[in-house]
Design a protein around this motif. Structure first.
Motif, mmCIF file in Angstrom:
data_model
loop_
_atom_site.group_PDB
_atom_site.id
_atom_site.type_symbol
_atom_site.label_atom_id
_atom_site.label_comp_id
_atom_site.label_asym_id
_atom_site.label_seq_id
_atom_site.Cartn_x
_atom_site.Cartn_y
_atom_site.Cartn_z
ATOM 1 N N PHE A 18 0.835 -1.214 0.000
ATOM 2 C CA PHE A 18 0.000 0.000 0.000
ATOM 3 C C PHE A 18 0.867 1.260 0.000
ATOM 4 C CE2 PHE A 18 -4.116 -1.556 2.234
ATOM 5 C CZ PHE A 18 -4.706 -1.736 1.012
ATOM 6 N N ILE A 19 1.846 1.276 0.911
ATOM 7 C CA ILE A 19 2.672 2.472 1.078
ATOM 8 C C ILE A 19 3.469 2.756 -0.195
ATOM 9 C CG2 ILE A 19 4.615 3.444 2.367
ATOM 10 C CD1 ILE A 19 3.533 1.979 4.838
ATOM 11 N N ILE A 20 4.035 1.687 -0.787
ATOM 12 C CA ILE A 20 4.782 1.872 -2.036
ATOM 13 C C ILE A 20 3.843 2.401 -3.122
ATOM 14 C CG2 ILE A 20 6.030 0.665 -3.870
ATOM 15 C CD1 ILE A 20 7.060 -1.261 -1.680
ATOM 16 N N GLY A 21 2.623 1.862 -3.180
ATOM 17 C CA GLY A 21 1.642 2.309 -4.169
ATOM 18 C C GLY A 21 1.282 3.770 -3.995
ATOM 19 N N LEU A 22 1.024 4.162 -2.756
ATOM 20 C CA LEU A 22 0.622 5.539 -2.482
ATOM 21 C C LEU A 22 1.759 6.503 -2.812
ATOM 22 C CD1 LEU A 22 -1.928 6.863 -1.414
ATOM 23 C CD2 LEU A 22 -1.015 6.716 0.887
ATOM 24 N N LYS A 23 2.983 6.081 -2.510
ATOM 25 C CA LYS A 23 4.148 6.915 -2.809
ATOM 26 C C LYS A 23 4.293 7.066 -4.334
ATOM 27 C CE LYS A 23 8.691 7.696 -0.850
ATOM 28 N NZ LYS A 23 8.292 9.071 -0.527
ATOM 29 N N GLY A 24 4.082 5.955 -5.056
ATOM 30 C CA GLY A 24 4.161 6.006 -6.509
ATOM 31 C C GLY A 24 3.119 6.944 -7.099
ATOM 32 N N LEU A 25 1.921 6.913 -6.512
ATOM 33 C CA LEU A 25 0.821 7.734 -7.019
ATOM 34 C C LEU A 25 1.119 9.231 -6.948
ATOM 35 C CD1 LEU A 25 -2.529 6.178 -5.791
ATOM 36 C CD2 LEU A 25 -2.084 7.076 -8.061
ATOM 37 N N SER A 26 2.058 9.632 -6.089
ATOM 38 C CA SER A 26 2.280 11.064 -5.926
ATOM 39 C C SER A 26 3.391 11.603 -6.823
ATOM 40 C CB SER A 26 2.551 11.390 -4.459
ATOM 41 O OG SER A 26 3.637 10.649 -3.989
ATOM 42 N N VAL A 37 0.027 -0.971 -8.123
ATOM 43 C CA VAL A 37 0.632 -1.580 -6.940
ATOM 44 C C VAL A 37 -0.338 -1.509 -5.756
ATOM 45 C CG1 VAL A 37 2.480 -1.330 -5.235
ATOM 46 C CG2 VAL A 37 3.010 -1.174 -7.660
ATOM 47 N N ALA A 38 -0.984 -0.333 -5.593
ATOM 48 C CA ALA A 38 -1.949 -0.179 -4.496
ATOM 49 C C ALA A 38 -3.100 -1.168 -4.662
ATOM 50 C CB ALA A 38 -2.476 1.253 -4.440
ATOM 51 N N ALA A 39 -3.556 -1.364 -5.905
ATOM 52 C CA ALA A 39 -4.648 -2.310 -6.162
ATOM 53 C C ALA A 39 -4.206 -3.731 -5.815
ATOM 54 C CB ALA A 39 -5.080 -2.224 -7.626
ATOM 55 N N LEU A 40 -2.949 -4.042 -6.112
ATOM 56 C CA LEU A 40 -2.399 -5.359 -5.765
ATOM 57 C C LEU A 40 -2.418 -5.543 -4.251
ATOM 58 C CD1 LEU A 40 -0.685 -7.940 -6.682
ATOM 59 C CD2 LEU A 40 1.304 -6.562 -6.068
ATOM 60 N N GLY A 41 -1.992 -4.492 -3.523
ATOM 61 C CA GLY A 41 -1.983 -4.550 -2.057
ATOM 62 C C GLY A 41 -3.379 -4.817 -1.520
ATOM 63 N N MET A 42 -4.374 -4.159 -2.130
ATOM 64 C CA MET A 42 -5.758 -4.347 -1.690
ATOM 65 C C MET A 42 -6.200 -5.784 -1.943
ATOM 66 S SD MET A 42 -8.380 -2.909 -0.362
ATOM 67 C CE MET A 42 -8.223 -1.153 -0.595
ATOM 68 N N ALA B 47 -9.742 4.801 -3.302
ATOM 69 C CA ALA B 47 -9.858 3.351 -3.478
ATOM 70 C C ALA B 47 -9.232 2.617 -2.294
ATOM 71 C CB ALA B 47 -9.200 2.929 -4.779
ATOM 72 N N ILE B 48 -8.097 3.146 -1.784
ATOM 73 C CA ILE B 48 -7.447 2.493 -0.650
ATOM 74 C C ILE B 48 -8.333 2.551 0.596
ATOM 75 C CG2 ILE B 48 -5.466 2.589 0.937
ATOM 76 C CD1 ILE B 48 -3.753 3.455 -1.370
ATOM 77 N N SER B 49 -9.110 3.640 0.752
ATOM 78 C CA SER B 49 -9.975 3.719 1.937
ATOM 79 C C SER B 49 -11.062 2.654 1.879
ATOM 80 C CB SER B 49 -10.573 5.120 2.093
ATOM 81 O OG SER B 49 -11.510 5.380 1.078
ATOM 82 N N GLY B 50 -11.255 2.039 0.723
ATOM 83 C CA GLY B 50 -12.166 0.898 0.612
ATOM 84 C C GLY B 50 -11.676 -0.328 1.367
ATOM 85 N N VAL B 51 -10.501 -0.210 2.010
ATOM 86 C CA VAL B 51 -9.970 -1.292 2.849
ATOM 87 C C VAL B 51 -10.969 -1.653 3.959
ATOM 88 C CG1 VAL B 51 -8.746 0.148 4.538
ATOM 89 C CG2 VAL B 51 -7.833 -2.085 3.951
ATOM 90 N N VAL B 52 -11.917 -0.747 4.180
ATOM 91 C CA VAL B 52 -12.979 -0.998 5.165
ATOM 92 C C VAL B 52 -13.785 -2.255 4.807
ATOM 93 C CG1 VAL B 52 -14.688 0.471 4.007
ATOM 94 C CG2 VAL B 52 -14.817 0.171 6.463
ATOM 95 N N VAL B 53 -13.682 -2.700 3.542
ATOM 96 C CA VAL B 53 -14.367 -3.927 3.120
ATOM 97 C C VAL B 53 -13.960 -5.108 4.003
ATOM 98 C CG1 VAL B 53 -12.662 -4.703 1.387
ATOM 99 C CG2 VAL B 53 -15.056 -5.309 1.121
ATOM 100 N N ILE B 54 -12.701 -5.081 4.470
ATOM 101 C CA ILE B 54 -12.205 -6.188 5.301
ATOM 102 C C ILE B 54 -13.010 -6.280 6.601
ATOM 103 C CG2 ILE B 54 -10.196 -6.905 6.672
ATOM 104 C CD1 ILE B 54 -8.515 -6.023 4.278
ATOM 105 N N GLY B 55 -13.423 -5.125 7.124
ATOM 106 C CA GLY B 55 -14.253 -5.129 8.323
ATOM 107 C C GLY B 55 -15.557 -5.861 8.083
ATOM 108 N N VAL B 85 -13.755 0.084 -3.944
ATOM 109 C CA VAL B 85 -12.412 -0.434 -4.238
ATOM 110 C C VAL B 85 -12.208 -0.609 -5.743
ATOM 111 C CG1 VAL B 85 -10.907 -2.435 -4.020
ATOM 112 C CG2 VAL B 85 -12.142 -1.609 -2.022
ATOM 113 N N VAL B 86 -13.053 -1.449 -6.347
ATOM 114 C CA VAL B 86 -12.857 -1.792 -7.762
ATOM 115 C C VAL B 86 -13.081 -0.556 -8.643
ATOM 116 C CG1 VAL B 86 -13.674 -3.223 -9.656
ATOM 117 C CG2 VAL B 86 -13.509 -4.184 -7.364
ATOM 118 N N GLY B 87 -14.207 0.146 -8.393
ATOM 119 C CA GLY B 87 -14.476 1.356 -9.169
ATOM 120 C C GLY B 87 -13.376 2.382 -8.986
ATOM 121 N N GLY B 88 -12.920 2.547 -7.734
ATOM 122 C CA GLY B 88 -11.890 3.545 -7.437
ATOM 123 C C GLY B 88 -10.593 3.299 -8.185
ATOM 124 N N PHE B 89 -10.095 2.069 -8.129
ATOM 125 C CA PHE B 89 -8.833 1.783 -8.833
ATOM 126 C C PHE B 89 -9.020 1.878 -10.340
ATOM 127 C CE2 PHE B 89 -7.494 -0.517 -4.844
ATOM 128 C CZ PHE B 89 -6.427 0.319 -4.570
#
Lengths: 277, 106
Positions: A18-26, A37-42, B47-55, B85-89
């Motif tokens: 996640f962190i690497i992805g977010l850093k890349g995004l900026s 990368v962030a999507a992969l982390g998710m 999209a990352i804030s969609g991590v709430v899906v895990i909850g 998540v999916v839409g966001g990415f």
């Protein structure tokens, strides 16, 4: 065998991703890769959460069904949306994430074991996740409506600052009341939910359409904080860290967006009454 | 005082430390972002804030197979967060694609 430590270790790996992805995004040259990368982390985090040891009935069919429904809707709407409609789409997506945090808060109130001490961290985190999620949901929907024109830009409540402050005081008072009751009072919980949903509307309606991107960024940060709240309910590291990363970077991004418009955040949120007309 | 100590067991303190350190990391991590990247970065972070899906996944996994209220709330929660998540990415990817094409034309 208890393999929960291995699960936590794998979660740590996905946090790093996640962190690497977010850093890349900026950075412009790595932004596209950063997003992937962030999507992969998710993806990793979700798969891990499916295999982590849990005590219930698992109910995998419900989970897979919901993931297919949500993923399908998300993918089609992301593909169909016109380029000019992107910001409002992001706002809508963001509100749905907030709705998830809110639903978790509501469901976990129902799951509190009988005799739970109301003055406890568990109740406080439930209140927090529900409140933050609800504000993000209705706030994002108003931002969506203002951007796509279904809500008039100058649509606003009378004396918005007064309403905002009164709602916030009401939310704090209700939270204190819930926590000082001898046992769970669901009527108070629903009152808090209703007021939180209303506060999201009252918070965003006074802000003009031109400032919506800043507001969406702020609400995005709010959803991240809501995800952290839900993570605290379960003591789940990936949710706590992933959520607060978005929460903290979202606030910095919001401030940067204001600076790009030569405004201050306070100015956007408070000082623009009638300024956008 | 006792109430406060009730709140602060070892586990809570560990989570609190994690929370504080991660928020500092979040503030530092994005650094200087050029204006053109503001919207894609916002969208990707969203999209990352969609991590709430895990909850919601944990919520359903812990539920009894007959606890339909929890199952339905969790189902809606997962579906909504997965849209995020999916839409966001996917949306972020499209934005950045556009960005790349523009650069090529120049």
């Amino acid at each position: 065998m208890d393999y929960s430590n291995i699960i936590d270790l794998l979660y740590l790996v996905s946090i790093i991703v996640f962190i690497i992805g977010l850093k890349g995004l900026s950075h412009p040259e790595s932004a596209r890769k950063g997003n992937q990368v962030a999507a992969l982390g998710m993806g990793m985090a979700i798969v891990i959460s499916l295999f982590a040891p849990e005590t219930g009935d698992n109910n995998y069919l419900w989970i897979i069904g919901a993931m297919l429904v949500g993923g399908g809707i998300g993918l089609t709407s992301a593909k169909k949306v016109a380029m000019t409609k992107m910001p409002e789409m992001v706002s809508l997506f963001n509100g749905l994430g907030g709705a998830c945090a809110m639903l978790i808060g509501i469901a976990e109130f129902g799951n509190l074991p009988a005799g739970t001490d109301m003055m406890s961290g568990a109740v406080l985190t439930n209140i927090f996740a529900m409140f933050v999620g609800a504000v993000s949901l209705t706030g994002s929907l108003v931002a969506y409506g203002k951007l796509n024109g279904s809500l008039r830009d100058n649509f606003t409540l009378p004396a918005p600052q007064l309403i905002n402050i009164t709602s916030l005081i009401g939310i704090i008072a209700l939270s204190v009341m819930i926590m000082t009751q001898p046992e769970l009072n669901m009527a108070l919980v629903y009152a808090l939910l209703g007021l939180s949903l209303f506060y999201g509307i009252a918070f965003v309606t006074p802000i003009g359409g031109g400032d919506m991107p800043v507001v969406i960024s702020l609400l995005n940060s709010v959803t991240g904080i809501g995800a952290t709240g839900a993570g605290l309910i379960y003591g789940n590291n990936i949710m706590i860290i992933g959520g607060i990363l978005v929460g903290a970077s979202g606030i910095i991004l919001t401030v940067m967006m204001c600076e790009a418009m030569n405004r201050s955040l306070i100015n956007v949120l408070v000082g623009n009454l009638g300024a956008s007309g | 005082m006792e109430q406060i100590i009730n709140f602060l067991d070892d586990n809570t303190l560990a989570m609190l430390s994690l929370l504080v350190l991660s928020s500092f990391l979040g503030m530092e991590i994005i650094g200087k972002v050029p204006t053109v990247l503001h919207t894609p970065l916002m969208s990707g972070a969203n999209a990352i804030s969609g991590v709430v899906v895990i909850g919601a996944i944990i919520l359903i996994r812990r539920a009894d197979a007959t606890d339909y209220l929890t199952l339905v709330l969790g189902f809606i929660g997962i579906a909504l967060a997965m849209i995020n998540v999916v839409g966001g990415f996917a949306v972020t990817n499209r934005m950045l694609d556009m960005f790349k094409k523009k650069e090529r034309k120049n």
